[in-house]
Design a protein around this motif. Structure first.
Motif, short mmCIF file in Angstrom:
data_model
loop_
_atom_site.label_atom_id
_atom_site.label_comp_id
_atom_site.label_asym_id
_atom_site.label_seq_id
_atom_site.Cartn_x
_atom_site.Cartn_y
_atom_site.Cartn_z
N ALA A 196 0.95 -1.29 -0.07
CA ALA A 196 -0.07 0.14 -0.06
C ALA A 196 0.67 1.23 0.09
O ALA A 196 2.08 1.15 0.40
CB ALA A 196 -1.04 0.02 1.28
N ASP A 197 0.50 2.26 -0.58
CA ASP A 197 1.10 3.63 -0.52
C ASP A 197 1.28 4.18 1.12
O ASP A 197 0.39 3.52 1.87
CB ASP A 197 0.68 4.65 -1.54
CG ASP A 197 -0.89 4.87 -0.69
OD1 ASP A 197 -1.15 6.02 -0.17
OD2 ASP A 197 -1.76 4.14 -1.08
N ARG A 198 2.06 5.00 1.30
CA ARG A 198 2.42 5.50 2.57
C ARG A 198 1.15 5.94 3.32
O ARG A 198 0.93 5.98 4.25
CB ARG A 198 3.43 6.61 2.56
CG ARG A 198 3.83 7.21 3.77
CD ARG A 198 5.18 7.73 3.77
NE ARG A 198 5.19 9.05 3.02
CZ ARG A 198 6.03 10.04 3.23
NH1 ARG A 198 7.16 9.66 4.01
NH2 ARG A 198 5.81 11.05 2.51
N GLU A 199 0.50 6.92 2.50
CA GLU A 199 -0.75 7.34 3.07
C GLU A 199 -1.89 6.44 3.55
O GLU A 199 -2.41 6.69 4.65
CB GLU A 199 -1.56 8.44 2.09
CG GLU A 199 -0.68 9.70 1.79
CD GLU A 199 0.50 9.48 0.91
OE1 GLU A 199 0.73 8.38 0.23
OE2 GLU A 199 1.27 10.45 0.81
N THR A 200 -1.91 5.41 2.76
CA THR A 200 -3.19 4.42 3.05
C THR A 200 -2.59 3.72 4.55
O THR A 200 -3.24 3.41 5.61
CB THR A 200 -3.42 3.41 1.97
OG1 THR A 200 -3.76 4.00 0.84
CG2 THR A 200 -4.16 2.20 2.38
N ALA A 201 -1.24 3.40 4.33
CA ALA A 201 -0.75 2.79 5.82
C ALA A 201 -0.88 3.47 6.87
O ALA A 201 -1.13 3.12 8.08
CB ALA A 201 0.75 2.29 5.50
N PHE A 202 -0.65 4.67 6.66
CA PHE A 202 -0.56 5.82 7.78
C PHE A 202 -1.96 6.06 8.49
O PHE A 202 -2.26 5.97 9.59
CB PHE A 202 -0.11 7.02 7.43
CG PHE A 202 0.01 8.22 8.46
CD1 PHE A 202 1.27 8.05 9.19
CD2 PHE A 202 -0.90 9.13 8.54
CE1 PHE A 202 1.20 9.39 10.38
CE2 PHE A 202 -1.04 9.90 9.55
CZ PHE A 202 0.31 9.93 10.18
N GLN A 203 -2.91 6.07 7.42
CA GLN A 203 -4.35 6.28 7.78
C GLN A 203 -5.12 4.73 8.47
O GLN A 203 -5.62 4.87 9.44
CB GLN A 203 -5.30 6.34 6.50
CG GLN A 203 -6.70 6.56 6.54
CD GLN A 203 -7.00 7.92 7.41
OE1 GLN A 203 -6.33 8.89 7.31
NE2 GLN A 203 -8.11 8.02 7.87
N ALA A 204 -4.16 3.50 8.01
CA ALA A 204 -4.80 2.57 9.01
C ALA A 204 -4.33 2.78 10.46
O ALA A 204 -5.12 1.90 11.11
CB ALA A 204 -4.31 1.30 8.30
N TRP A 205 -3.35 3.28 10.82
CA TRP A 205 -2.84 3.66 12.09
C TRP A 205 -3.54 4.78 12.63
O TRP A 205 -3.69 4.82 13.93
CB TRP A 205 -1.24 4.06 12.07
CG TRP A 205 -0.40 2.69 12.07
CD1 TRP A 205 -0.15 2.14 11.06
CD2 TRP A 205 0.14 1.98 13.25
NE1 TRP A 205 0.62 1.07 11.45
CE2 TRP A 205 0.74 1.06 12.95
CE3 TRP A 205 -0.12 2.47 14.69
CZ2 TRP A 205 1.55 0.42 13.80
CZ3 TRP A 205 0.70 1.72 15.65
CH2 TRP A 205 1.33 0.65 15.14
N THR A 206 -4.13 5.71 11.84
CA THR A 206 -4.54 6.78 12.50
C THR A 206 -6.25 6.93 12.51
O THR A 206 -6.69 7.91 13.29
CB THR A 206 -3.91 8.04 11.87
OG1 THR A 206 -4.22 8.13 10.69
CG2 THR A 206 -2.56 8.42 12.36
N ASP A 207 -6.81 6.16 11.98
CA ASP A 207 -8.15 6.01 11.72
C ASP A 207 -8.70 5.07 13.12
O ASP A 207 -8.67 3.89 12.84
CB ASP A 207 -8.65 5.65 10.36
CG ASP A 207 -10.31 5.62 10.24
OD1 ASP A 207 -10.97 5.94 11.21
OD2 ASP A 207 -10.60 5.07 8.90
N PRO A 208 -9.27 5.57 13.71
CA PRO A 208 -9.91 4.75 14.74
C PRO A 208 -10.67 3.64 14.28
O PRO A 208 -10.87 2.55 15.32
CB PRO A 208 -10.56 5.65 15.78
CG PRO A 208 -10.06 7.13 15.48
CD PRO A 208 -9.83 6.89 14.22
N THR A 209 -11.64 3.73 13.35
CA THR A 209 -12.40 2.55 12.97
C THR A 209 -11.56 1.45 12.36
O THR A 209 -11.81 0.44 12.05
CB THR A 209 -13.47 3.07 12.06
OG1 THR A 209 -12.78 3.74 10.65
CG2 THR A 209 -14.37 4.16 12.57
N GLN A 210 -10.46 1.80 11.81
CA GLN A 210 -9.49 1.00 10.95
C GLN A 210 -8.53 0.27 12.05
O GLN A 210 -8.39 -0.97 12.04
CB GLN A 210 -8.67 1.57 9.90
CG GLN A 210 -9.42 2.04 8.86
CD GLN A 210 -8.47 2.28 7.64
OE1 GLN A 210 -7.52 1.60 7.32
NE2 GLN A 210 -8.65 3.69 7.22
#
Length: 172
Positions: free
Chosen positions: A29-43
């Motif tokens: 995955a691109d960096r933004e997608t991986a980062f979002q998985a860490w910072t989105d409480p639902t993910q």
């Protein structure tokens, strides 16, 4: 890597290696997608933790100055209280937290630095660096399986983000 990230890594370089534990995984995955998985409480509750464990979140304010309080629930029902205090969140490259039990002044609390580095092929290297309070505490966490559990957690992250990359969506 920005100068600010370079300064962070160099600051970590001065910490004693006998207290550090490092794990890394390439995720598709691109960096933004991986980062979002860490910072989105639902993910994050969908993938965080070792195989067979589930997460019950009590409070999730995943941003600089925020707190994530949660229980990690083992397959046998044993509950492990956790709290992450977010010290720095630099989108989409770095997250730094103090991680320990959900108690005040946890003597076993450790510093966690998560970095997200893009590769030329659109994949991301996710690196977890733990800095434990003492060499003895590091030995204890290695002894109870922290390396294996951390590897499993990164594997669950890789599974979670696979196919969700912003690059794949843009190309599709």
């Amino acid at each position: 890597m920005t100068d600010q990230n370079t300064n962070t890594v160099s600051a970590w370089a001065s910490w004693p290696l006998d207290r550090e534990l490092v794990l890394a995984r390439v995720v598709d995955a691109d960096r933004e997608t991986a980062f979002q998985a860490w910072t989105d409480p639902t993910q994050i509750v969908q993938w965080f933790g070792p195989d067979g464990f589930r997460i019950e979140s009590h409070e999730a304010n995943i941003c600089e100055g925020g707190v994530w309080r949660f229980d990690m629930v083992a397959p046998d029902g044993t509950r492990f209280s956790n709290r992450m205090d977010f010290l720095r969140v630099q989108t989409p490259s770095l997250i730094e937290v103090d991680h320990g039990q959900d108690i005040e002044d946890d003597p076993d609390r450790f510093r966690l630095l998560v970095t997200f580095d893009e590769q030329d092929n659109g994949k991301t290297v996710v690196t977890l660096r733990q800095m434990h309070p003492t060499p003895e505490r590091r030995a204890i966490v290695i002894g109870f399986g922290a390396v294996e559990f951390g590897t499993q957690t990164l594997g669950k992250l890789a599974d979670h983000v696979a196919g969700k990359s912003n690059l794949a969506v843009a190309k599709g």
